[in-house]
Design a protein around this motif. Structure first.
Motif, PDB file in Angstrom:
ATOM      1  N   TYR A   1     -29.319-118.227  17.184  1.00 30.12           N
ATOM      2  CA  TYR A   1     -28.481-118.945  18.075  1.00 30.12           C
ATOM      3  C   TYR A   1     -28.790-120.357  18.254  1.00 30.12           C
ATOM      4  O   TYR A   1     -27.783-121.156  18.542  1.00 30.12           O
TER       5      TYR A   1
ATOM      6  N   PHE B   1     -26.769-111.520  25.454  1.00 33.88           N
ATOM      7  CA  PHE B   1     -25.990-112.395  26.199  1.00 33.88           C
ATOM      8  C   PHE B   1     -26.589-112.721  27.678  1.00 33.88           C
ATOM      9  O   PHE B   1     -26.528-111.424  28.265  1.00 33.88           O
TER      10      PHE B   1
ATOM     11  N   TYR C   1     -18.763-119.691  28.171  1.00 37.16           N
ATOM     12  CA  TYR C   1     -19.605-120.000  26.968  1.00 37.16           C
ATOM     13  C   TYR C   1     -19.252-121.100  26.136  1.00 37.16           C
ATOM     14  O   TYR C   1     -17.867-120.593  25.456  1.00 37.16           O
TER      15      TYR C   1
ATOM     16  N   LYS D   1     -27.819-109.158  19.362  1.00 39.00           N
ATOM     17  CA  LYS D   1     -27.344-110.123  20.158  1.00 39.00           C
ATOM     18  C   LYS D   1     -27.679-110.123  21.670  1.00 39.00           C
ATOM     19  O   LYS D   1     -27.102-108.803  21.895  1.00 39.00           O
TER      20      LYS D   1
ATOM     21  N   ASN E   1     -26.762-117.103  24.244  1.00 38.89           N
ATOM     22  CA  ASN E   1     -26.855-115.987  23.599  1.00 38.89           C
ATOM     23  C   ASN E   1     -28.439-116.033  22.790  1.00 38.89           C
ATOM     24  O   ASN E   1     -28.601-117.287  22.397  1.00 38.89           O
TER      25      ASN E   1
END
Length: 212
Positions: free
Chosen positions: A157, A123, A43, A121, A174
């Motif tokens: 994000y 992911f 990432y 969040k 994210n």
């Protein structure tokens, strides 16, 4: 003497019987963490939010030029959900508290007037297994156990996960949503419908519930 031998024998049988289970549990936990960390290594850092890859235990904190980030809850998921030809892998979900650097306060003011706030969040990794271009939003509607509903437009994000994805390709990133109440038991994600490049709906939206 016979009694002592019997006790030792029983203990050995007990230990032999239990050891494989304990080893397997530890191995599963180790592999789980390795999958998480591999994704984090791939990432690219977000320009607005500090990297949370080192935040693995509640109350862990990281500080950099973007601000201070503290972990409040975490759920390792590593589960893949199928949406037609799209594979949506949810790697982990975290509830965090962010104190943005002063230089970034204006960026977040479009979503909140608080100078520090809690957010969730998610992911994810999105894989298009077909040969043709697809259009999808991994999170169209976000809901918490306290009843808060947040639309995809409020994602903090902006990792470019929504929209077109080329055939046989993947995206990693994210999605984050500011929340008023961080003491939550679960989140509920509703994806968008899946459309092909002719804008035809090829799969219905999916609803995914993740419990902490």
């Amino acid at each position: 003497m016979k009694k002592q031998v019997m006790i030792v024998t029983l203990l050995l049988v007990f230990l032999i019987g239990c050891s494989p289970t304990a080893l397997n549990d530890n191995a599963a936990e180790s592999n789980h963490t390795e999958l998480d960390m591999k994704a984090y290594e791939e990432y690219l850092p977000n320009p607005q939010v500090p990297s949370d890859d080192s935040l693995q235990k509640v109350n862990d904190t990281v500080t950099d030029e973007k601000g201070e980030l503290t972990l409040k809850q975490i759920k390792h998921v590593n589960k893949t959900y199928n949406l037609g030809d799209i594979e949506l892998r949810i790697i982990d979900v975290k509830v965090m508290h962010l104190v943005p650097d002063y230089s970034l306060i204006d960026y977040f003011h479009t979503l909140t007037h608080d100078e520090e706030f809690d957010f969730v969040k998610v992911f994810v990794e999105i894989t298009n297994t077909s040969d043709e271009k697809m259009n999808v939003a991994p999170v169209a509607i976000f809901k918490t156990s306290t009843g808060e509903n947040v639309p995809w437009e409020n994602d903090i994000y902006l990792d470019g996960l929504n929209g077109e994805i080329e055939g046989n390709s993947k995206r990693l990133g994210n999605l984050g949503f500011i929340i008023e109440e961080s003491d939550i038991d679960y989140i509920e994600i509703t994806t968008s419908d899946l459309f092909n490049e002719e804008e035809e709906k090829v799969s219905k939206a999916e609803k995914i519930k993740i419990e902490f």
